[in-house]
Design a protein around this motif. Sequence first.
Motif, short mmCIF file in Angstrom:
data_model
loop_
_atom_site.label_atom_id
_atom_site.label_comp_id
_atom_site.label_asym_id
_atom_site.label_seq_id
_atom_site.Cartn_x
_atom_site.Cartn_y
_atom_site.Cartn_z
N THR A 131 47.98 -16.59 -14.51
CA THR A 131 48.26 -17.96 -14.09
C THR A 131 47.19 -18.39 -13.07
OG1 THR A 131 49.63 -17.33 -12.19
CG2 THR A 131 50.73 -17.53 -14.34
N GLN A 132 47.14 -19.70 -12.79
CA GLN A 132 46.17 -20.19 -11.81
C GLN A 132 46.38 -19.53 -10.45
OE1 GLN A 132 43.60 -21.95 -12.21
NE2 GLN A 132 43.81 -23.02 -14.14
N ARG A 133 47.63 -19.38 -10.03
CA ARG A 133 47.90 -18.77 -8.73
C ARG A 133 47.47 -17.31 -8.71
NH1 ARG A 133 48.02 -21.12 -4.27
NH2 ARG A 133 49.98 -22.24 -4.36
N ALA A 145 51.67 -8.42 -10.59
CA ALA A 145 51.59 -9.06 -11.90
C ALA A 145 50.17 -8.98 -12.46
CB ALA A 145 52.03 -10.52 -11.80
N VAL A 146 49.18 -9.20 -11.59
CA VAL A 146 47.77 -9.13 -12.03
C VAL A 146 47.43 -7.72 -12.50
CG1 VAL A 146 45.37 -9.26 -11.24
CG2 VAL A 146 46.99 -11.05 -10.58
N LEU A 147 47.80 -6.72 -11.71
CA LEU A 147 47.51 -5.33 -12.09
C LEU A 147 48.18 -4.98 -13.42
CD1 LEU A 147 47.92 -3.57 -8.62
CD2 LEU A 147 45.77 -4.06 -9.82
N ARG A 148 49.40 -5.43 -13.60
CA ARG A 148 50.12 -5.14 -14.85
C ARG A 148 49.45 -5.80 -16.04
NH1 ARG A 148 54.32 -7.46 -13.64
NH2 ARG A 148 54.21 -9.30 -14.97
N LYS A 149 49.12 -7.10 -15.90
CA LYS A 149 48.53 -7.85 -17.02
C LYS A 149 47.14 -7.34 -17.39
CE LYS A 149 50.99 -12.21 -16.15
NZ LYS A 149 50.87 -13.65 -15.79
N LEU A 150 46.39 -6.88 -16.38
CA LEU A 150 45.03 -6.41 -16.65
C LEU A 150 44.98 -4.90 -16.88
CD1 LEU A 150 43.03 -8.49 -14.00
CD2 LEU A 150 43.50 -9.04 -16.39
N GLN A 151 46.15 -4.25 -16.77
CA GLN A 151 46.26 -2.81 -16.98
C GLN A 151 45.33 -2.05 -16.02
OE1 GLN A 151 45.62 -2.13 -21.19
NE2 GLN A 151 47.66 -2.86 -21.72
N LEU A 152 45.40 -2.45 -14.74
CA LEU A 152 44.64 -1.79 -13.69
C LEU A 152 45.60 -1.05 -12.76
CD1 LEU A 152 42.19 -4.72 -12.84
CD2 LEU A 152 41.74 -2.75 -14.31
N SER A 153 45.06 -0.09 -11.99
CA SER A 153 45.94 0.75 -11.18
C SER A 153 45.99 0.36 -9.71
CB SER A 153 45.48 2.23 -11.27
OG SER A 153 45.51 2.67 -12.61
N ASN A 154 44.92 -0.20 -9.17
CA ASN A 154 44.89 -0.50 -7.74
C ASN A 154 43.89 -1.62 -7.44
OD1 ASN A 154 42.20 0.78 -7.52
ND2 ASN A 154 43.34 2.70 -7.78
N ARG A 155 43.83 -2.03 -6.16
CA ARG A 155 42.98 -3.15 -5.80
C ARG A 155 41.49 -2.82 -5.92
NH1 ARG A 155 44.18 -5.32 -0.07
NH2 ARG A 155 42.26 -6.47 -0.48
N HIS A 156 41.12 -1.54 -5.85
CA HIS A 156 39.72 -1.17 -6.01
C HIS A 156 39.26 -1.40 -7.44
CE1 HIS A 156 39.78 0.45 -1.99
NE2 HIS A 156 40.81 1.23 -2.29
N GLU A 157 40.10 -1.05 -8.40
CA GLU A 157 39.78 -1.32 -9.81
C GLU A 157 39.77 -2.83 -10.05
OE1 GLU A 157 42.39 0.69 -12.47
OE2 GLU A 157 41.74 2.70 -11.87
N LYS A 214 48.16 -10.47 4.37
CA LYS A 214 48.55 -11.48 5.35
C LYS A 214 47.56 -12.65 5.36
CE LYS A 214 51.18 -8.59 8.60
NZ LYS A 214 51.25 -8.09 9.99
N GLU A 215 46.27 -12.34 5.22
CA GLU A 215 45.25 -13.39 5.20
C GLU A 215 45.39 -14.26 3.96
OE1 GLU A 215 41.55 -11.22 7.50
OE2 GLU A 215 41.95 -10.67 5.42
N ILE A 216 45.69 -13.64 2.83
CA ILE A 216 45.88 -14.40 1.60
C ILE A 216 47.10 -15.30 1.72
CG2 ILE A 216 46.40 -14.21 -0.87
CD1 ILE A 216 44.88 -11.54 -0.83
N ALA A 217 48.17 -14.76 2.26
CA ALA A 217 49.40 -15.54 2.43
C ALA A 217 49.14 -16.77 3.30
CB ALA A 217 50.49 -14.66 3.06
N VAL A 226 44.80 -15.38 -6.12
CA VAL A 226 45.08 -14.14 -5.40
C VAL A 226 44.07 -13.06 -5.80
CG1 VAL A 226 46.76 -12.28 -5.10
CG2 VAL A 226 47.52 -14.67 -5.08
N LEU A 227 43.76 -12.99 -7.09
CA LEU A 227 42.78 -12.02 -7.59
C LEU A 227 41.44 -12.17 -6.87
CD1 LEU A 227 41.42 -10.08 -9.68
CD2 LEU A 227 41.22 -12.06 -11.19
N ARG A 228 40.95 -13.40 -6.77
CA ARG A 228 39.64 -13.61 -6.14
C ARG A 228 39.66 -13.21 -4.66
NH1 ARG A 228 40.22 -18.38 -9.04
NH2 ARG A 228 39.03 -18.36 -10.98
#
Length: 246
Positions: free
Chosen positions: A187-189, A223-235, A204-207, A193-195
Motif C-alpha cells: 500500500t502507499q503507507r 506487513a512489508v516483510l511478509r509481502k516481500l518475503q524478507l526476514s528483517n530490516r537489513h534485508e 519512533k522517528e517514523i511514527a 514506511v519502507l523508505r
Amino acid sequence: MSDPTEADTTAEAAQEAGPGPGDGTPGRHVRVVLVDDHRMFRTGVQAEIGRTDETGVEVVGEAADVDQAVTVITATRPEVVLLDVHLPGGGGVEVLRRCAPLMGDAERPVRFLALSVSDAAEDVIGVIRGGARGYVTKTITGTDLVDSIFRVQEGDAVFSPRLAGFVLDAFASTDAPPVDEDLDRLTQREREVLRLIARGYAYKEIAKQLFISVKTVESHVSAVLRKLQLSNRHELTRWATARRLV
C-alpha cells in the motif's frame, strides 16, 4: 484511522486581502481547501497560512479522505487545493481523477498543489500525470507555501528542490516505467514506511514523521516483510536500495 472533520462549505465572495507575505502586493486573495488525513497537520497548516489578513489565503474547507475531498471541493470551488498524496479511499490521484472536470473549467479552474511527506519519484510523477500543478514536501516553510499557492493559482508549476527532476525525466522519456510486481503489493503507507526504514529511521522517528503510532509502524513493517518475503530490516534496506527507493 482517518479523523474526518466537518467541512466548512461556506463560500463567500472574495474580499480584498492584505499584502501578500514578503512582497507587499495589495489585494492578493486565494481560496484554498486542505486535504490531508491527519487532523493535527491540517490544524497546523490552517494556523500557519490561514491568517487571511496577513497572507491573503482563505481556507474555505477541509477533508480527510477521497470522498470528503471531492464533496468539499465541488461545493466550495476553491482556486487551489492542497492535496496529500496518500489518502484513505484511493489517494490523491483518485481525487484528481474525480475532479478532472473542475480542473478543466476554462473560466473557474480548480488547481491542485500536492503537499506530502513523500519525496518518492513515483508519487511525484503520479499526481503530476493526474493533473496537479506542483508538488512540495511538508518540510516547506509557511512563507514559501503561501508563495507556492499563489503561483499555482496563477497557473505556474511549482516543485520543491530536486523533485522537478523526476518530472522532467519522466516526461522526457517515451518509455513507460517498468512494472514492479513486488512493489505493487504494498500500500502507499507501507511504501512510505519502507523508505524511511531503509533510510535508517527508528520506529519512533517514523511514527512522528507520519503522524501515526509506533505500534502502527510496527504493523506496517511486519506487513512489508511478509509481502516481500524478507526476514528483517537489513534485508529490507538492501531490497529498497537495489530498487533505488531510498
